[in-house]
Design an enzyme around this catalytic site. Structure first.
Site, PDB file in Angstrom:
ATOM      1  N   HIS A   1      32.485  54.789  35.186  1.00 46.64           N
ATOM      2  CA  HIS A   1      33.556  53.951  35.723  1.00 46.64           C
ATOM      3  C   HIS A   1      34.701  53.886  34.716  1.00 46.64           C
ATOM      4  CE1 HIS A   1      34.994  50.450  38.122  1.00 46.64           C
ATOM      5  NE2 HIS A   1      35.408  49.984  36.964  1.00 46.64           N
TER       6      HIS A   1
ATOM      7  N   ASP B   1      38.391  52.199  33.832  1.00 45.69           N
ATOM      8  CA  ASP B   1      39.409  51.185  34.120  1.00 45.69           C
ATOM      9  C   ASP B   1      40.757  51.699  33.640  1.00 45.69           C
ATOM     10  OD1 ASP B   1      37.786  49.248  35.291  1.00 45.69           O
ATOM     11  OD2 ASP B   1      37.173  48.447  33.352  1.00 45.69           O
TER      12      ASP B   1
ATOM     13  N   HIS C   1      39.059  53.011  38.621  1.00 45.62           N
ATOM     14  CA  HIS C   1      39.471  51.674  39.087  1.00 45.62           C
ATOM     15  C   HIS C   1      40.896  51.457  38.594  1.00 45.62           C
ATOM     16  CE1 HIS C   1      38.598  47.045  38.557  1.00 45.62           C
ATOM     17  NE2 HIS C   1      39.556  47.288  39.416  1.00 45.62           N
TER      18      HIS C   1
ATOM     19  N   GLY D   1      41.620  43.056  32.934  1.00 45.48           N
ATOM     20  CA  GLY D   1      42.555  43.273  31.835  1.00 45.48           C
ATOM     21  C   GLY D   1      41.879  43.431  30.486  1.00 45.48           C
TER      22      GLY D   1
ATOM     23  N   GLY E   1      34.563  42.367  27.763  1.00 51.55           N
ATOM     24  CA  GLY E   1      33.868  41.349  26.985  1.00 51.55           C
ATOM     25  C   GLY E   1      33.986  39.927  27.487  1.00 51.55           C
TER      26      GLY E   1
ATOM     27  N   ASP F   1      31.991  44.169  38.974  1.00 53.48           N
ATOM     28  CA  ASP F   1      32.621  44.679  37.758  1.00 53.48           C
ATOM     29  C   ASP F   1      32.995  43.514  36.845  1.00 53.48           C
ATOM     30  OD1 ASP F   1      34.026  46.171  35.906  1.00 53.48           O
ATOM     31  OD2 ASP F   1      35.537  46.912  37.315  1.00 53.48           O
TER      32      ASP F   1
ATOM     33  N   GLY G   1      31.472  41.334  33.000  1.00 52.21           N
ATOM     34  CA  GLY G   1      30.576  40.278  32.532  1.00 52.21           C
ATOM     35  C   GLY G   1      29.100  40.498  32.816  1.00 52.21           C
TER      36      GLY G   1
END
Ligand code: ZN
Length: 201
Positions: free
Chosen positions: A11, A13, A44, A120, A123, A153, A155
């Site tokens: 994946h 980002d 994504h 954005g 963590g 997506d 956490g």
């Protein structure tokens, strides 16, 4: 490491510093990743005007291209163009966006990403209300007899992955939990072991 791991997908980002307050990786880096990845790459797009980049991501060999509901004025058109380009279209929603707003696009997408953190940054802590959204979306999908995958997506940890899968998620994205571990491949194996038989990816 990922090629030899039990991960099903990779994946990515992609952030523009406008739709989200951060910039992640650009086209040259993505191109290097897709060039060596033996796993399907799930991109994504956390950026505005995603329709401008559809052909670029197709040429990069992306399998699944997901755009944000909040970033598209003409979501149906964007999703259709992604499918026409030969990729699987997905739509992502931020924590404040109700799943019910997807009622009229659900049949057009292969995947819905439910953000469990505000996009954005990596963590961040998992927003518990996400579980209710997954459950509600799963009902919407089942009632329509669709096969749309639910991807969660943000956490995700070994501690909460079981309940996320139980709520109806098919695909789980783990970033920090994997790459912050001493042995990332072993951590992926642990995630897969917990979820064996419960999620698809
Ligand atoms: Zn993501």
């Amino acid at each position: 490491m990922l090629n030899n791991s039990e991960a099903d997908w990779l994946h990515l980002d992609v952030m523009d510093g406008v739709f989200v307050p951060n910039i992640s990786i650009g086209i040259p880096t993505i191109s290097q990743v897709t060039g060596i990845s033996k796993k399907p790459v799930d991109a994504h797009l956390m950026l505005i005007d995603p329709q401008r980049y559809i052909s670029i991501f197709r040429d990069l060999g992306i399998s699944t291209l997901t755009v944000h509901y909040e970033a598209c004025n003409h979501l149906h058109r964007v999703v259709s163009e992604i499918r026409l380009a030969g990729m699987s279209p997905g739509v992502a929603i931020n924590p404040h966006t109700p799943v019910e707003l997807l009622a009229d696009i659900l049949e057009e997408v292969d995947l819905v990403i439910i953000m469990a953190v505000n996009p954005g940054f990596g963590g961040q802590g998992f927003i518990l209300h996400t579980l209710d959204k997954v459950y509600r979306l799963k009902r919407m999908i089942d009632l329509r007899g669709l096969k749309t995958l639910i991807e969660v997506d943000g956490g995700i940890t070994l501690g909460n992955v079981g309940m996320i899968a139980e709520s109806g998620a098919d695909v789980l994205v783990a970033g920090n939990a994997v790459f912050g571990a001493d042995n990332p491949a072993e951590m992926i194996r642990k995630f897969k072991a917990i979820n064996s038989g419960r999620t698809k990816k």
